[in-house]
Structures are given as structure tokens and as C-alpha cells.
Design a protein around this motif. Structure first.
Motif, short mmCIF file in Angstrom:
data_model
loop_
_atom_site.label_atom_id
_atom_site.label_comp_id
_atom_site.label_asym_id
_atom_site.label_seq_id
_atom_site.Cartn_x
_atom_site.Cartn_y
_atom_site.Cartn_z
N GLU A 7 0.83 -1.20 0.00
CA GLU A 7 0.00 0.00 0.00
C GLU A 7 0.86 1.25 0.00
OE1 GLU A 7 -2.63 -0.27 3.31
OE2 GLU A 7 -4.09 -1.55 2.27
N GLN A 8 1.96 1.24 0.76
CA GLN A 8 2.85 2.39 0.78
C GLN A 8 3.51 2.58 -0.58
OE1 GLN A 8 3.72 4.59 3.64
NE2 GLN A 8 4.25 5.65 1.75
N LEU A 9 3.88 1.48 -1.23
CA LEU A 9 4.50 1.56 -2.56
C LEU A 9 3.53 2.15 -3.57
CD1 LEU A 9 6.78 0.92 -4.53
CD2 LEU A 9 5.90 -1.40 -4.72
N LEU A 10 2.29 1.70 -3.55
CA LEU A 10 1.29 2.22 -4.49
C LEU A 10 1.05 3.71 -4.24
CD1 LEU A 10 -1.31 -0.70 -4.47
CD2 LEU A 10 0.29 -0.11 -6.29
N ASP A 11 0.99 4.11 -2.98
CA ASP A 11 0.79 5.53 -2.67
C ASP A 11 1.95 6.37 -3.19
OD1 ASP A 11 -1.66 5.24 -1.45
OD2 ASP A 11 -0.80 4.89 0.53
N ASP A 12 3.17 5.87 -3.04
CA ASP A 12 4.33 6.61 -3.51
C ASP A 12 4.34 6.75 -5.03
OD1 ASP A 12 5.27 7.04 -0.98
OD2 ASP A 12 6.63 5.34 -0.96
N ILE A 13 3.92 5.70 -5.72
CA ILE A 13 3.85 5.77 -7.18
C ILE A 13 2.76 6.75 -7.61
CG2 ILE A 13 3.35 4.46 -9.28
CD1 ILE A 13 4.60 2.03 -7.97
N LYS A 14 1.62 6.71 -6.93
CA LYS A 14 0.52 7.63 -7.27
C LYS A 14 0.94 9.08 -7.04
CE LYS A 14 -2.93 4.23 -5.85
NZ LYS A 14 -3.94 3.90 -4.82
N LEU A 15 1.70 9.31 -5.96
CA LEU A 15 2.12 10.66 -5.64
C LEU A 15 3.41 11.05 -6.35
CD1 LEU A 15 1.38 10.58 -1.80
CD2 LEU A 15 0.03 11.68 -3.58
N GLU A 16 3.89 10.19 -7.24
CA GLU A 16 5.08 10.46 -8.04
C GLU A 16 6.29 10.73 -7.15
OE1 GLU A 16 4.19 13.54 -10.88
OE2 GLU A 16 2.10 12.92 -10.90
N VAL A 17 6.51 9.86 -6.19
CA VAL A 17 7.67 9.97 -5.31
C VAL A 17 8.65 8.86 -5.65
CG1 VAL A 17 8.49 9.93 -2.92
CG2 VAL A 17 6.27 10.93 -3.47
N PRO A 18 9.88 9.16 -6.05
CA PRO A 18 10.37 10.50 -6.34
C PRO A 18 9.96 10.96 -7.72
CG PRO A 18 12.12 8.93 -6.71
CD PRO A 18 10.91 8.13 -6.25
N ASP A 19 10.07 12.27 -8.00
CA ASP A 19 9.64 12.79 -9.29
C ASP A 19 10.57 12.34 -10.41
OD1 ASP A 19 7.46 14.05 -8.30
OD2 ASP A 19 8.51 15.90 -7.86
N ALA A 20 11.84 12.27 -10.15
CA ALA A 20 12.79 11.87 -11.18
C ALA A 20 13.47 10.58 -10.76
CB ALA A 20 13.83 12.97 -11.39
N SER A 21 12.91 9.48 -11.17
CA SER A 21 13.44 8.17 -10.79
C SER A 21 13.81 7.40 -12.05
CB SER A 21 12.40 7.39 -10.00
OG SER A 21 12.88 6.11 -9.70
N PHE A 22 14.96 6.76 -12.03
CA PHE A 22 15.39 6.03 -13.21
C PHE A 22 14.65 4.71 -13.35
CE2 PHE A 22 18.68 8.89 -14.36
CZ PHE A 22 19.21 9.40 -13.19
N SER A 23 14.16 4.19 -12.27
CA SER A 23 13.42 2.93 -12.34
C SER A 23 12.57 2.80 -11.08
CB SER A 23 14.38 1.74 -12.43
OG SER A 23 15.08 1.58 -11.20
N HIS A 24 11.78 1.76 -11.05
CA HIS A 24 10.94 1.50 -9.88
C HIS A 24 11.77 0.99 -8.70
CE1 HIS A 24 7.18 2.36 -11.77
NE2 HIS A 24 7.40 1.50 -12.74
N PHE A 25 13.02 0.60 -8.95
CA PHE A 25 13.85 0.09 -7.86
C PHE A 25 14.03 1.14 -6.77
CE2 PHE A 25 15.93 -2.82 -11.17
CZ PHE A 25 15.03 -3.82 -10.89
N ASP A 26 14.27 2.39 -7.21
CA ASP A 26 14.50 3.45 -6.23
C ASP A 26 13.23 3.73 -5.45
OD1 ASP A 26 16.25 5.44 -5.12
OD2 ASP A 26 15.01 6.94 -6.11
N ILE A 27 12.08 3.75 -6.14
CA ILE A 27 10.81 3.97 -5.45
C ILE A 27 10.55 2.86 -4.45
CG2 ILE A 27 8.32 4.25 -5.75
CD1 ILE A 27 8.80 5.30 -8.51
N MET A 28 10.82 1.62 -4.87
CA MET A 28 10.59 0.47 -3.98
C MET A 28 11.47 0.56 -2.74
SD MET A 28 10.31 -2.68 -6.63
CE MET A 28 9.04 -2.69 -7.90
N ALA A 29 12.76 0.86 -2.94
CA ALA A 29 13.67 0.93 -1.81
C ALA A 29 13.22 2.01 -0.82
CB ALA A 29 15.09 1.22 -2.29
N LYS A 30 12.76 3.14 -1.35
CA LYS A 30 12.30 4.22 -0.46
C LYS A 30 11.00 3.84 0.26
CE LYS A 30 14.53 8.04 -2.84
NZ LYS A 30 14.38 9.34 -3.51
N SER A 31 10.10 3.20 -0.46
CA SER A 31 8.83 2.79 0.16
C SER A 31 9.05 1.74 1.23
CB SER A 31 7.87 2.26 -0.90
OG SER A 31 7.49 3.28 -1.79
#
Length: 617
Positions: free
Chosen positions: A538-562
Motif C-alpha cells: 500500500e505504501q509503494l502504491l501511494d508513492d507511485i501515485k504521488l510520483e515519489v520521487p519525481d525523477a526516478s530512473f526505475s521503480h527500484f528506487d521507489i521500492m527501496a524508499k517505500s
């Protein structure tokens, strides 16, 4: 001096206007769906390719357009919705500015096919960058089909600012859901890259909500309904136990138009006072019907903000209605002034003899400091002037007078309070190098002074670098679950999880099955537990919806942050000295210990000179 002001060419003016109306593919979807609704369509189909960047096509079975209207609809400020300024205060349609199709045609390749029910043939108009390429007679079905291809093809800078396909698809689905929720009587179909995402049949409001957000939503809903002279309210709110940490399923519709209003949201939240946990947000689907002349919806190009003539009254009625429904359906506690019969004295007990009160003998001459010998009896068990009738009195107690000749001859001296007991300091920290402050910060001594560490942000940095290393460098390890876990999600969330399935599998997740109601997980990364699966996703989906981070090279960075945000220790968690020291050591072993994954400072160094200056003022 020569003149410097000049009129802009039409194609430049159209592109500037398009920037206000069309911000991303979702803006095009919203305008086209609303046009189909105004055309009286009973079934609307939305086809997408590459999150709308390659193709957005809306097909409806509405009344269609004549040959002249098919050409004229692409002109600026051409509309069938209003004729004079006064009509702006009596709007019952969606689009009325006459800018949507003109703006879309200025920045894309557009193909329009339309036919009226009374005509034998239809019309096809092709436009590229506001220029009409062709207009011809075609054989088509009743209604209108409009295809928007290669959005922003002539404005590459705008196209480069678009987000990933996953994010843009999320925005399109949001717009699709808002329109579909506002019109449950219309059937809606959504296909993305050849896959059917939604197939919503004509139904009532409750079934439409369940059709969009899943079958388990039905048990969460509490009906709302109120009729007044000012407005009519109907819809549903979710029970308090289903409140979410993020503002997700919150929908306001005024005269079947989705709006955003922090003022009305405050009224709903106020109605839930005392029923929600901290930082929890209620879900609601509320439909307000007001006289068209009492609102102004022409204050924003996207028409998602409106002004009420009597917003204070609307606020009060909305708050009272929600609060009343929560109490009516036994969701909120209500005051009950009825007498509780269980507190009455039973009839068969009223004639019984009253229970006697136990007698207690007290010596009025008792003096605890009176002693007859200089010795101190350290084994005295009783230190009270009250003698229990069942206890054995000492030998020198006179039964006939009830007095004491010597009671407690020896008094044990009171031990002085040690000075260190006056301070609330954990014994663990007496020998440790760190101290925990308010279960939020860790104070550690260094050569130049002290360092104050935010325990949650520091742990986020540690986990972030650990997850990122495991995902990108090491081969992810997975632990198989004895019993696969089934988690419910909305259809749009399932689509999003499926789009990043390969990235999640590279972190250690194993997906056994994707269903219409959710996903079945058979394996998880070794660094998480089974109870954390839902929280992390759920946290991962929220981060993707909110475009966190705005400039990400891949989903790996978003996943690690979430993952780091979800699993990091929270403020209020008590840590032992060993845990504090491990956190400090691990933080300063990171590559970038100064900031959290989201750019916040993890620690602050206080030099000894700065501390001295506090006391030398």
C-alpha cells in the motif's frame, strides 16, 4: 520608436491555450468523456495505448453531430452548451467553454467520426496541429468516435515532462473513476494496451462504487441521505475502522461534477471526531445537488473548484448529516438516557436481612513513635493503627479496655531517597554511550561535542541503502510462505502492481496469481514479515501515485524508499542501549548518512563551543 506589441499567430495561441486545458493525457480523457456524457450516451468506451501518449480514443453511442458541427467543434470557443453570459449561472452540462477540442487538436493528431441517428452516413474529420487535413463521408455507427494520437507531438518539451506510463495511467484511471462514479446509469468500458481494466454496467450508485473499488467495499459503506431547501445530500461514507493513512477514496460531486474542496472535507472529518485514529482519513462518496445559480464553476480551467453562495450553511448541513448517519447505523456511540433495569434491586432481595458491616477496632492512643526499648525490631509486619479482628494482638494488649500498652515498640527508620532516583534516567543508559530522548532522538557523545540523531529518519537511510544494494547488486532472496496470502486491491491498483510485477519479483516477492479482486502472494523478501506485506504494498502504491520521487530512473528506487519508510522504526519506539548503538554505527556506515531517502536531515552535531555559549550568555 517602433511598435512592439503584435497579435500571436493562431497556432501559437492555440498551443498556449492548450497548456491550460491539456496538462497530461488524463486531461484529454476527462474532456472527451464529459463530451460523450453531454451527448446523451448510454455506453462509453475508452481505449488507451502507452498510457495515452500514443492513443486516446473515446467511443460513445450518443446523438452524434452533423457535418457542419463536426467541422465547427474544433474552432475555439465553439460550443452548444451556452449562448449568452447569463447561461453560465444555470449550467447543467459538463463542458461549456468551447476550448477542449480546439486545444486538443492543436497538440495532437485527431480523427473524428460521427453520425446522427437520422442520417445514413457519417462524417470523418482529420486534424493535425490545428490544421484540417481532410473531411470526408464515411460509414459509421450512431454516435461519435474521437481518436487522439501522438499527444504533444509538436511540443517535445511538454512531452518530455510527462511521467512514466505507470504514473500517467494512474492519473487517467483517476479521471475515469470520477466520471464513472458521477454517472452510474451510464455503462463504462476501459481498455489499456488491449487489456480490459473496467467493464462497468449501468447500475445504481452502490453497485458502481463496488464495481470500481472491489466487492469488499460493500461492507464498509454507511448510507447518507438528507433533503433540505438549500441542498440534497446522498451517498456513502466508510466506517471508521476502514479509515486509511492516505487520502485516497474521497469523492465530492456537486450536480454530478467531481470537485475538490478542503472546506467540505473538513466538515466530513469533523463529523468523525473521536472515531478516527491519529493521522487517519475517512473514505466517502458524497453527492450534493444544489440549484445551479447558487454555485460558480467557472473559476478554474479544469472546473474542479467551485464557489458556493452559502458555503457556511452547506458546511453545517453536511457535517450534521454525516454525524447523524454514523449514529443512526450504530457506527458512532450515542447517549442513552433510558434507565438500566439491570441496576435495580431484585424483588426477592428486598426483604432479606441487611449484611452487617465488619467491626474494626482502633486504638486512639496509638503512637507509632513511642518505644519502650532501645532495640529496633526489623521484622515488624504491621505498621498501622488499625487492628484486624482476625489478627493476633500482642501479649501486652488489654482486651477489656481495647487499648495498647505497647504497640510496635520498634520503628524501622525511613531510608533516605538516593539523589539519582530523583531523575528519570534509564539504568541501561548509566553505562552506555547513548541516550534516548522522548523516544524520538538519540543523543551520542563525540570528541567535539554531541550528536543528536532522529531515530526514524536515520533508520530509513540505513534500510534504503540496504534494500537498494540487495535489489541492484545482490541476487534477491525470497522466503516461501507456508500458506499463500491473498490481499484485496482495487482494479486500478491490481493493474499497477501487475505493471511492476517483474521489479517486485526482483526484490524477492513471488506472485502466485492475479485475480479481479486482488493478488495471491506465495513468497516475500527475507527482510520483511508476513504481517508487513499489505503495509509495504500500500505504501509503494501511494508513492507511485504521488510520483515519489519525481525523477526516478526505475521503480527500484521507489521500492527501496517505500520499503524503508514502511519498515523503519517509528517515533515513540523505545530502544535499548545496544539497539541505539547499532543504529548510530550503521548510520555512519552508510554512503550518505547526512540525509534520509527523502532529503531530510538525519542528525545534527552540537559542538562543545555551541553548548558552552548557551550557559555563558
Amino acid at each position: 520608436m517602433s511598435d512592439i506589441i503584435q497579435l500571436l499567430p493562431d497556432h501559437v495561441a492555440n498551443q498556449i491555450a492548450a497548456g491550460e486545458v491539456v496538462q497530461r493525457p488524463a486531461s484529454v480523457v476527462k474532456e472527451l468523456l464529459e463530451n460523450a456524457i453531454d451527448a446523451g450516451a448510454e455506453t462509453i468506451t475508452l481505449l488507451l495505448k502507452d498510457a495515452g501518449k500514443t492513443l486516446i480514443q473515446v467511443i460513445d453511442d450518443g446523438k452524434g453531430m452533423s457535418t457542419t458541427d463536426a467541422r465547427l467543434c474544433f474552432e475555439r470557443h465553439a460550443t452548444s452548451k451556452i449562448k449568452e453570459a447569463q447561461d453560465l449561472f444555470n449550467l447543467n452540462t459538463k463542458g461549456f467553454r468551447g476550448e477542449a477540442l480546439a486545444s486538443i487538436a492543436a497538440i495532437a493528431h485527431v480523427e473524428l467520426k460521427t453520425k446522427q441517428a437520422t442520417e445514413d452516413v457519417g462524417t470523418c474529420v482529420k486534424i493535425e496541429g490545428s490544421t484540417v487535413v481532410s473531411q470526408e463521408v464515411v460509414n459509421s455507427a450512431k454516435g461519435t468516435s474521437i481518436a487522439v494520437k501522438n499527444l504533444f507531438y509538436n511540443i517535445p518539451a511538454r512531452r518530455n515532462f510527462l511521467k512514466s506510463d505507470t504514473v500517467e495511467t494512474r492519473h487517467i484511471i483517476d479521471e475515469f473513476q470520477r466520471v464513472a462514479l458521477a454517472h452510474p446509469a451510464i455503462a463504462f468500458i476501459l481498455h489499456h494496451n488491449g487489456n480490459e481494466v473496467y467493464h462497468l454496467k449501468s447500475s445504481n450508485l452502490r453497485k458502481r462504487i463496488v464495481g470500481i473499488f472491489g466487492g469488499k467495499t460493500n461492507e464498509k459503506l454507511v448510507p447518507i441521505e438528507e433533503h433540505t431547501d438549500i441542498l440534497t445530500i446522498k451517498g456513502f461514507v466508510a466506517k471508521p475502522e476502514f479509515a486509511k493513512k492516505k487520502r485516497g477514496e474521497q469523492f465530492f460531486f456537486v450536480n454530478d461534477r467531481f470537485i475538490k474542496s478542503s472546506y467540505l472535507n473538513h466538515a466530513v472529518v469533523n463529523a468523525f471526531e473521536g472515531l478516527l485514529d491519529n493521522n487517519a482519513h475517512p473514505s466517502y462518496f458524497l453527492y450534493l445537488q444544489v440549484p445551479p445559480n447558487s454555485i460558480d464553476i467557472n473559476i478554474h480551467p479544469t472546473k474542479t473548484e467551485i464557489k458556493f453562495d452559502n458555503e457556511k450553511n452547506v458546511y453545517a448541513i453536511l457535517r450534521a448529516t454525516v454525524k447523524h448517519s454514523l449514529g443512526q447505523y450504530n457506527v458512532a456511540p450515542v447517549l442513552d438516557f433510558n434507565r438500566d433495569a439491570t441496576l435495580d434491586t431484585p424483588y426477592d432481595f428486598k426483604d432479606k436481612q441487611t449484611v452487617s458491616t465488619p467491626k474494626i477496632i482502633v486504638d486512639p492512643t496509638f503512637n507509632p513513635f513511642k518505644t519502650e526499648s532501645g532495640t529496633i525490631n526489623h521484622n515488624s509486619n504491621s505498621r498501622s493503627g488499625v487492628l484486624n479482628k482476625n489478627s493476633n494482638p500482642p501479649q501486652n494488649y488489654k482486651k477489656d479496655t481495647g487499648s495498647w500498652e505497647a504497640l510496635y515498640a520498634d520503628i524501622q527508620p525511613i531510608e533516605p531517597v538516593k539523589q539519582e532516583q530523583l531523575f528519570d534516567v534509564e539504568k541501561e543508559n548509566e553505562t552506555g554511550k547513548t541516550f534516548q530522548i522522548q523516544k524520538k532522538y538519540i543523543l551520542s557523545s563525540i570528541k567535539s561535542g554531541v550528536v543528536l540523531i532522529h531515530q526514524s529518519l536515520a533508520h530509513q537511510r540505513i534500510l534504503y541503502e540496504e534494500f537498494l544494494h540487495n535489489i541492484t547488486v545482490q541476487e534477491a532472496s525470497s522466503q516461501q510462505l507456508l500458506f499463500p496470502v491473498s490481499i484485496s486491491f482495487t482494479k486500478s491498483d491490481i493493474e499497477m502492481i501487475y505493471s511492476i510485477k517483474s521489479d517486485l519479483e526482483s526484490t524477492g516477492f513471488v506472485f502466485n496469481e492475479f485475480t479481479k479482486e486482488g493478488v495471491v502472494i506465495g513468497g516475500i523478501p527475507t527482510s520483511i514479515t508476513e504481517s508487513q506485506i499489505t503495509l509495504i504494498l500500500e505504501q509503494l502504491l501511494d508513492d507511485i501515485k504521488l510520483e515519489v520521487p519525481d525523477a526516478s530512473f526505475s521503480h527500484f528506487d521507489i521500492m527501496a524508499k517505500s520499503f524503508a519508510k514502511s519498515l523503519a522504526i517509528k517515533t515513540g519506539t523505545s530502544l535499548t542501549v545496544k539497539e541505539q548503538e547499532n543504529l548510530v554505527n550503521n548510520l555512519f556506515s552508510c554512503k550518505e548518512p547526512n540525509t534520509s531517502p527523502f532529503g531530510k536531515a538525519t542528525f545534527k552535531t552540537l559542538p562543545l563551543s555551541e553548548i558552552d555559549s548557551i550557559f555563558n550568555k
